[in-house]
Every structure is written in C-alpha cells, then in structure tokens.
Design a protein around this motif. Structure first.
Motif, mmCIF file in Angstrom:
data_model
loop_
_atom_site.group_PDB
_atom_site.id
_atom_site.type_symbol
_atom_site.label_atom_id
_atom_site.label_comp_id
_atom_site.label_asym_id
_atom_site.label_seq_id
_atom_site.Cartn_x
_atom_site.Cartn_y
_atom_site.Cartn_z
ATOM 1 N N UNK A 1 12.894 8.778 7.573
ATOM 2 C CA UNK A 1 11.604 9.774 7.246
ATOM 3 C C UNK A 1 10.296 9.094 7.964
ATOM 4 N N UNK A 2 9.657 9.620 8.581
ATOM 5 C CA UNK A 2 8.596 9.286 9.250
ATOM 6 C C UNK A 2 7.148 9.448 8.239
ATOM 7 N N UNK A 3 6.453 8.266 8.048
ATOM 8 C CA UNK A 3 5.610 8.167 7.242
ATOM 9 C C UNK A 3 4.161 7.717 7.982
ATOM 10 N N UNK A 4 3.062 7.607 7.233
ATOM 11 C CA UNK A 4 1.939 7.018 7.857
ATOM 12 C C UNK A 4 1.087 6.312 6.810
ATOM 13 N N UNK B 1 0.790 -1.135 -0.012
ATOM 14 C CA UNK B 1 -0.095 -0.027 -0.006
ATOM 15 C C UNK B 1 0.982 1.138 -0.078
ATOM 16 N N UNK B 2 0.366 2.302 -0.721
ATOM 17 C CA UNK B 2 1.226 3.297 -0.610
ATOM 18 C C UNK B 2 1.241 4.079 0.741
ATOM 19 N N UNK C 1 10.513 0.322 6.556
ATOM 20 C CA UNK C 1 10.382 -0.650 7.697
ATOM 21 C C UNK C 1 9.142 -0.185 8.538
ATOM 22 N N UNK C 2 8.087 -1.174 8.965
ATOM 23 C CA UNK C 2 7.043 -0.679 9.643
ATOM 24 C C UNK C 2 7.463 -1.057 11.070
ATOM 25 N N UNK C 3 7.463 0.272 11.894
ATOM 26 C CA UNK C 3 8.168 -0.010 13.352
ATOM 27 C C UNK C 3 7.023 0.546 14.337
ATOM 28 N N UNK C 4 7.176 0.271 15.533
ATOM 29 C CA UNK C 4 6.675 0.933 16.761
ATOM 30 C C UNK C 4 7.442 1.726 17.462
ATOM 31 N N UNK C 5 6.860 2.896 17.963
ATOM 32 C CA UNK C 5 7.728 3.670 18.715
ATOM 33 C C UNK C 5 8.167 3.012 19.971
ATOM 34 N N UNK C 6 7.285 2.023 20.434
ATOM 35 C CA UNK C 6 7.589 1.197 21.741
ATOM 36 C C UNK C 6 7.063 -0.108 21.507
ATOM 37 N N UNK D 1 2.242 0.411 14.694
ATOM 38 C CA UNK D 1 3.460 0.355 13.915
ATOM 39 C C UNK D 1 3.368 1.580 12.606
ATOM 40 N N UNK D 2 4.416 2.000 12.504
ATOM 41 C CA UNK D 2 4.243 3.372 11.409
ATOM 42 C C UNK D 2 5.378 2.922 10.264
ATOM 43 N N UNK D 3 5.043 3.487 8.993
ATOM 44 C CA UNK D 3 6.105 3.131 7.931
ATOM 45 C C UNK D 3 7.412 4.322 8.317
ATOM 46 N N UNK D 4 8.323 3.685 8.149
ATOM 47 C CA UNK D 4 9.666 4.633 8.309
ATOM 48 C C UNK D 4 10.704 4.365 6.957
ATOM 49 N N UNK D 5 10.955 5.506 6.294
ATOM 50 C CA UNK D 5 11.759 5.465 5.362
ATOM 51 C C UNK D 5 13.265 5.542 5.541
ATOM 52 N N UNK D 6 13.990 4.704 5.361
ATOM 53 C CA UNK D 6 15.488 4.866 5.744
ATOM 54 C C UNK D 6 16.385 5.362 4.528
ATOM 55 N N UNK D 7 16.200 6.636 4.315
ATOM 56 C CA UNK D 7 16.937 7.130 3.148
ATOM 57 C C UNK D 7 15.981 8.314 2.641
ATOM 58 N N UNK D 8 16.529 9.157 1.655
ATOM 59 C CA UNK D 8 15.786 9.824 0.803
ATOM 60 C C UNK D 8 14.861 9.325 0.113
ATOM 61 N N UNK D 9 13.791 10.022 -0.094
ATOM 62 C CA UNK D 9 12.478 9.567 -0.791
ATOM 63 C C UNK D 9 12.682 10.338 -2.390
#
Length: 115
Positions: A45-48, A10-11, A85-90, A95-103
């Motif tokens: 980069x924080x995404x949702x 999903x986007x 990566x989908x990761x939880x803050x704790x 879980x939220x999508x995180x992009x590990x580099x420039x988009x």
C-alpha cells in the motif's frame, strides 16, 4: 540510570476515496494500494509523509471528479501488524512509506477530509 524510550515512528498517510474507507471499516482492514489498484495487484500500500502528501494527492487525484470526497487516513505505524518499509521508486529518489499487507482499521488513528 534510566533507559531512553525508543522514539515513536512518525505517522504515515494514505489518501483515498471515502467509499473505499467506509468499505474497509466494515471489513476491518484497508486493502487498496493506490488509486485504482489493490494491495494484491501492487504488492504493498502506497503511503506518504505529511510533507509528501500534497504532491502525492496532486499526482493521483489532481483531476479527480469522482462522486466521493477524498479522505486522508492517518496511520500509526506502531499499530501495524505487517512490515512498513521506506523505499524509493528508483535509486537516489525520495523514499516513500510502503505497507506490505492490509492496514488494520485499528491502525488508522484519524481520518481527515482532503480539500
């Protein structure tokens, strides 16, 4: 017998200020992590997801009175050339999508105005 094609991811979404997106388009990549913090400062980069966006927008921009309108970058994960990566803050949290580099600008398939 035909093989099933893998289901597309999903986007994902990222809310930001229009001026920051305009600057990224000129550079060819978006590198802000969240409001007031860069990718270099945060590490990703924080995404949702679409369902998470209203809560994220209220948390980050609920009191926003900046000069630029807010926009939502719609990112196609298949067009990213960096890890997602989908990761939880704790532990145990959502879980939220995180992009590990420039988009890359080319991975942003739509830009929506946030009201």
């Amino acid at each position: 017998m035909s093989e099933l094609a893998p289901k597309p991811l999903p986007r994902i979404l990222h809310i930001t200020e229009r001026a920051l997106w305009d600057a990224a388009r000129e550079r060819g990549a978006y590198e802000m992590s969240t409001r007031g913090r860069t990718l270099q400062e945060e590490g990703f980069i924080h995404c949702s997801t679409r369902a998470q966006l209203p809560r994220v927008a209220a948390f980050l921009y609920g009191s926003y009175d900046g000069p630029d309108e807010l926009v939502v970058l719609v990112v196609d994960p298949a067009l990213l050339d960096v890890p997602l990566k989908y990761e939880a803050p704790k532990p145990g949290a959502e879980e939220f999508p995180h992009v590990y580099g420039p988009i890359p600008v080319a991975a942003v398939v739509d830009v929506e105005v946030w009201r």
